[in-house]
Enzyme design. Structure first.
Site, PDB file in Angstrom:
ATOM      1  N   SER A  19      14.832  37.238  61.857  1.00  0.00           N
ATOM      2  CA  SER A  19      15.827  37.773  62.780  1.00  0.00           C
ATOM      3  C   SER A  19      16.296  39.148  62.275  1.00  0.00           C
ATOM      4  O   SER A  19      15.463  40.003  61.980  1.00  0.00           O
ATOM      5  CB  SER A  19      16.972  36.781  62.939  1.00  0.00           C
ATOM      6  OG  SER A  19      17.728  37.073  64.097  1.00  0.00           O
ATOM      7  N   ASP A  45      13.572  34.037  68.201  1.00  0.00           N
ATOM      8  CA  ASP A  45      14.200  34.082  66.878  1.00  0.00           C
ATOM      9  C   ASP A  45      13.570  33.110  65.874  1.00  0.00           C
ATOM     10  O   ASP A  45      13.565  31.889  66.073  1.00  0.00           O
ATOM     11  CB  ASP A  45      15.681  33.750  67.043  1.00  0.00           C
ATOM     12  CG  ASP A  45      16.528  34.200  65.878  1.00  0.00           C
ATOM     13  OD1 ASP A  45      16.031  34.194  64.742  1.00  0.00           O
ATOM     14  OD2 ASP A  45      17.702  34.565  66.111  1.00  0.00           O
TER      15      ASP A  45
END
Length: 295
Positions: free
Chosen positions: A47, A172
């Site tokens: 991320s 993500d």
């Protein structure tokens, strides 16, 4: 001509946690490591941690800060208005697809990035199959391929549009089995010593989802995302427990922000600058501890 780069820390893996704009604090760690010429041979991030990792591998001190502080002032950075238009609360197409190009707000030194011998691992989650992968430089033959994977790793489902890579939907990497801390990537690469940069304060534990049934509704098109979100707290806390044990055994150094005053969606430039200043001060305070651990 590409620069000649080398690594001087080969027995320890460097790991950056995500956390959205909380990385305004931890990008100061990237800067301090680079200023002190601490060059790890293995770097992993998920991320927002993937952007910290990218800037570290590119050895760009200025870009490390600009990626999480200065960029928030750009009118195309994102807001709820861009979310309504389908571009995300953070305009990921702009942030990852455009800003790294020459002449743009965050131009990336592609030659330096490619010349660095360090192995980079960037975590992503397949929204269709539930598979979690770590992309390396082998998956990034050019700037667009690299940007696409950093974008996917950073795509918070529901807040940013899913990223298509080779016909598959990705988002993500924090939805993977590690919960967002790429310790598993470093262990799989054979490392037994770890320098880990977290974006949460000491003592933090992730709480279970408060409205689990809502995930099935919001992500009915991607049930693997809903399942992963439900599992994330358990996965994340399990990795924290493992890190604590590694610390106890002297095999991990964990940087934890002492004054994290911003949330992952913070866009106020004054708050981001304050967070960065706090991170910079903490990094400088802890530098002697870093040197002792890495020696």
């Amino acid at each position: 001509m590409a620069p000649e780069l080398s690594s001087n820390i080969t027995d320890t893996a460097l790991i950056f946690e995500g956390g959205g704009m909380r990385a305004a604090y931890t990008c100061a760690v990237v800067q301090e490591l680079l200023r002190r010429e601490m060059y790890f041979d293995f770097v992993a991030g998920i991320s927002a941690g993937s952007s910290n990792s990218l800037n570290y591998v590119a050895r760009d001190i200025a870009r490390a800060e600009a990626s999480f502080v200065d960029i928030a002032e750009h009118p195309d950075f994102g807001s709820w208005r861009t979310w309504v238009r389908g571009k995300g609360v953070f305009n990921s197409e702009f942030i990852y697809g455009q800003t790294g190009l020459p002449g743009q707000p965050l131009p990336l030194d592609w030659e330096a990035f490619k010349a660095n011998p360090a192995t980079l691992n960037v975590g992503g989650f397949n929204a269709r199959t539930g598979e979690h992968v770590y992309w390396t430089q082998d998956d990034m033959p050019d700037l667009p391929a690299m940007a696409q994977r950093i974008r996917a790793s950073s795509t918070m489902p529901g807040l940013m549009p899913i990223v298509q890579i080779d016909g598959d939907p990705w988002c993500d990497g924090a939805l993977g089995p590690s919960g967002g801390i790429a310790l598993d990537a470093a262990k799989a690469a054979g490392y037994e010593k770890f320098f880990v940069v977290l974006t949460r304060e000491p003592g933090y534990r992730k709480a279970p989802a408060r409205h689990p049934r809502a995930y099935d509704v919001v992500f009915r098109r991607y049930p693997k995302i809903a399942r992963a979100l439900l599992d994330r707290a358990e996965n994340y806390n399990r990795t924290l427990d493992e890190l604590a044990e590694l610390e106890r055994r002297g095999r991990a150094y964990v940087f934890r922000p002492t004054h994290m005053k911003i949330a992952n969606q913070e866009r106020r430039i004054d708050r981001l600058r304050e967070a960065h200043a706090l991170g910079d001060a903490q990094a400088k305070r802890e530098l002697p501890d870093w040197e002792r651990f890495l020696s």
